[in-house]
Scaffold this motif. Sequence first.
Motif, PDB file in Angstrom:
ATOM      1  N   LYS A 199       0.735  -1.302   0.147  1.00  0.00           N
ATOM      2  CA  LYS A 199       0.019   0.094   0.179  1.00  0.00           C
ATOM      3  C   LYS A 199       0.852   1.162  -0.181  1.00  0.00           C
ATOM      4  O   LYS A 199       1.839   1.382   0.606  1.00  0.00           O
ATOM      5  CB  LYS A 199      -1.081  -0.039   1.240  1.00  0.00           C
ATOM      6  CG  LYS A 199      -1.917   1.310   1.380  1.00  0.00           C
ATOM      7  CD  LYS A 199      -2.532   0.985   2.729  1.00  0.00           C
ATOM      8  CE  LYS A 199      -3.601   1.879   2.831  1.00  0.00           C
ATOM      9  NZ  LYS A 199      -4.564   1.952   4.067  1.00  0.00           N
ATOM     10  N   PRO A 200       0.441   2.407  -0.966  1.00  0.00           N
ATOM     11  CA  PRO A 200       1.265   3.379  -0.697  1.00  0.00           C
ATOM     12  C   PRO A 200       1.256   4.032   0.705  1.00  0.00           C
ATOM     13  O   PRO A 200       0.413   4.090   1.480  1.00  0.00           O
ATOM     14  CB  PRO A 200       0.552   4.602  -1.794  1.00  0.00           C
ATOM     15  CG  PRO A 200      -0.252   3.511  -2.741  1.00  0.00           C
ATOM     16  CD  PRO A 200      -0.561   2.387  -1.941  1.00  0.00           C
ATOM     17  N   GLY A 201       2.504   4.501   1.008  1.00  0.00           N
ATOM     18  CA  GLY A 201       2.587   5.202   2.393  1.00  0.00           C
ATOM     19  C   GLY A 201       3.225   4.007   3.356  1.00  0.00           C
ATOM     20  O   GLY A 201       3.823   4.515   4.529  1.00  0.00           O
ATOM     21  N   THR A 202       3.609   2.892   2.973  1.00  0.00           N
ATOM     22  CA  THR A 202       4.026   1.822   3.737  1.00  0.00           C
ATOM     23  C   THR A 202       5.516   2.219   4.116  1.00  0.00           C
ATOM     24  O   THR A 202       6.115   2.289   3.267  1.00  0.00           O
ATOM     25  CB  THR A 202       3.924   0.458   3.146  1.00  0.00           C
ATOM     26  OG1 THR A 202       2.530   0.007   3.044  1.00  0.00           O
ATOM     27  CG2 THR A 202       4.463  -0.516   4.055  1.00  0.00           C
ATOM     28  N   PRO A 203       5.871   2.109   5.449  1.00  0.00           N
ATOM     29  CA  PRO A 203       7.466   2.554   5.506  1.00  0.00           C
ATOM     30  C   PRO A 203       8.341   1.249   5.415  1.00  0.00           C
ATOM     31  O   PRO A 203       7.746   0.174   5.660  1.00  0.00           O
ATOM     32  CB  PRO A 203       7.422   2.895   7.009  1.00  0.00           C
ATOM     33  CG  PRO A 203       6.189   2.339   7.461  1.00  0.00           C
ATOM     34  CD  PRO A 203       5.172   2.221   6.648  1.00  0.00           C
ATOM     35  N   LEU A 204       9.384   1.504   4.950  1.00  0.00           N
ATOM     36  CA  LEU A 204      10.197   0.302   4.799  1.00  0.00           C
ATOM     37  C   LEU A 204      11.514   0.379   5.630  1.00  0.00           C
ATOM     38  O   LEU A 204      12.037   1.589   5.722  1.00  0.00           O
ATOM     39  CB  LEU A 204      10.624   0.229   3.012  1.00  0.00           C
ATOM     40  CG  LEU A 204       9.455  -0.103   2.112  1.00  0.00           C
ATOM     41  CD1 LEU A 204      10.192   0.316   0.935  1.00  0.00           C
ATOM     42  CD2 LEU A 204       8.825  -1.208   2.492  1.00  0.00           C
ATOM     43  N   TYR A 205      11.677  -0.569   6.127  1.00  0.00           N
ATOM     44  CA  TYR A 205      13.065  -0.548   7.170  1.00  0.00           C
ATOM     45  C   TYR A 205      14.288  -1.525   6.701  1.00  0.00           C
ATOM     46  O   TYR A 205      14.132  -2.469   5.569  1.00  0.00           O
ATOM     47  CB  TYR A 205      12.738  -0.921   8.469  1.00  0.00           C
ATOM     48  CG  TYR A 205      11.295  -0.211   8.861  1.00  0.00           C
ATOM     49  CD1 TYR A 205      11.736   0.934   9.593  1.00  0.00           C
ATOM     50  CD2 TYR A 205      10.187  -0.802   8.801  1.00  0.00           C
ATOM     51  CE1 TYR A 205      10.616   1.648  10.173  1.00  0.00           C
ATOM     52  CE2 TYR A 205       9.119  -0.022   9.383  1.00  0.00           C
ATOM     53  CZ  TYR A 205       9.395   1.242  10.074  1.00  0.00           C
ATOM     54  OH  TYR A 205       8.177   1.987  10.272  1.00  0.00           O
ATOM     55  N   ALA A 206      15.437  -1.440   7.288  1.00  0.00           N
ATOM     56  CA  ALA A 206      16.427  -2.267   7.246  1.00  0.00           C
ATOM     57  C   ALA A 206      16.061  -3.997   7.429  1.00  0.00           C
ATOM     58  O   ALA A 206      16.788  -4.675   6.906  1.00  0.00           O
ATOM     59  CB  ALA A 206      17.620  -1.911   7.927  1.00  0.00           C
ATOM     60  N   ALA A 207      15.298  -4.178   8.239  1.00  0.00           N
ATOM     61  CA  ALA A 207      14.742  -5.474   8.413  1.00  0.00           C
ATOM     62  C   ALA A 207      13.964  -6.120   7.407  1.00  0.00           C
ATOM     63  O   ALA A 207      13.802  -7.429   7.805  1.00  0.00           O
ATOM     64  CB  ALA A 207      13.932  -5.336   9.899  1.00  0.00           C
ATOM     65  N   HIS A 208      13.844  -5.276   6.289  1.00  0.00           N
ATOM     66  CA  HIS A 208      13.244  -6.109   4.962  1.00  0.00           C
ATOM     67  C   HIS A 208      14.286  -7.042   4.700  1.00  0.00           C
ATOM     68  O   HIS A 208      13.876  -8.167   4.079  1.00  0.00           O
ATOM     69  CB  HIS A 208      13.110  -4.948   3.964  1.00  0.00           C
ATOM     70  CG  HIS A 208      12.763  -5.297   2.757  1.00  0.00           C
ATOM     71  ND1 HIS A 208      11.300  -5.883   2.597  1.00  0.00           N
ATOM     72  CD2 HIS A 208      13.114  -5.703   1.619  1.00  0.00           C
ATOM     73  CE1 HIS A 208      11.221  -6.229   1.412  1.00  0.00           C
ATOM     74  NE2 HIS A 208      12.175  -6.027   0.583  1.00  0.00           N
ATOM     75  N   PHE A 209      15.473  -6.968   4.991  1.00  0.00           N
ATOM     76  CA  PHE A 209      16.520  -8.044   4.622  1.00  0.00           C
ATOM     77  C   PHE A 209      17.080  -9.040   5.869  1.00  0.00           C
ATOM     78  O   PHE A 209      16.800  -8.343   7.095  1.00  0.00           O
ATOM     79  CB  PHE A 209      17.767  -7.414   3.969  1.00  0.00           C
ATOM     80  CG  PHE A 209      17.335  -6.532   2.483  1.00  0.00           C
ATOM     81  CD1 PHE A 209      17.115  -7.219   1.405  1.00  0.00           C
ATOM     82  CD2 PHE A 209      17.297  -5.439   2.608  1.00  0.00           C
ATOM     83  CE1 PHE A 209      16.639  -6.687   0.362  1.00  0.00           C
ATOM     84  CE2 PHE A 209      17.009  -4.664   1.562  1.00  0.00           C
ATOM     85  CZ  PHE A 209      16.666  -5.284   0.070  1.00  0.00           C
TER      86      PHE A 209
END
Length: 340
Positions: A199-209
């Motif tokens: 969804k637009p506005g979703t924050p992304l973090y380093a924990a994505h990896f």
Amino acid sequence: AWAGREGSERARGRMAAGCRRLLVGLGAQLRGRCSLAPAAAHRASFATIISKQVHSSTWWDEHLSEENTKFLKQCTAEEYKALTASKLNPLKDEPWPIQPWQPGSRRVGLVAVKLGMIPLWTKDGQRHAVTILKVQDCHVVQCIPKEKSNENAATIVVGGKNASPFYRSEKVLELYTEAGVPPKQKITQFKVSDNAILKPGTPLYAAHFRPGQYVDVTAKTIGKGFQGVMKRWGFKGQPATHGQTKTHRRPGAISSGGDPARVFPGKKMPGKMGNIYRTALGLKVWRVNTKHNTIYVNGSVPGHTNCLVKVKDTNLAHYEHLHKDLPFPTYFADGRSEEH
């Protein structure tokens, strides 16, 4: 001198007469097209010729006092800081459903800042040179379905590192306003599978990896300007002695004279070096610091210090089996992501 002055006066006279004939002809056309009186039509024709549209543009702070400008910048910075500090989606409507991981799924990537390189030691004492990438103010800006983009996969637009809104057009700011996020210094696109849409506005973090996986990093290389063949292509150069005169760093022969009597396309020659996008494939993630939102990847990464890079799961088929153990479709601060 007198003859030249007389000739220039005659030329100016002919030009004035031509202008008068042009204006009279335009006035006659205008009188034929409208029902005005002859005098009014004649005046209207002259008004049509001499009128012009003036486009005036001003800076956003041109009519503001210094105190108001400072106050406006401070309020905007506080508002954007509050938006970034929130770990939830700024759009308060219904959350999008989370779908499970399937073989062949492709996740979204991140926009990170290259901080530099440091050594890193493992538990067995081995030393590795790693690059630190900081995920700073990274958000999903837009989601484009494949039906709208006429492609075989959906596209997610991701932006990183907040930027000032005062020197951007209203059309550009509409994209960020719809997503509820601050303007970004860099935006990029990622092709994702249908079950990895965010969804637009979703924050992304380093924990994505996750540590142990492999990523591809894309960035613009450092520009070196116009360079010779020794620096650009690694040529050996000509001998330093034995009769060489001012040819030590020259390329030498670039083709034959008789046949084919031309230089083949793609010949390695002097030219501009760097300042192009390059991708480092299959870099291992050694460490992920969730407190400072940083990623430690193996080896070097294209670009200068503090440049913005694009990080995503590697496309190398040899490491595809590691993708099933990652948070899908991304890491959520409220724990909604699924890990397999």
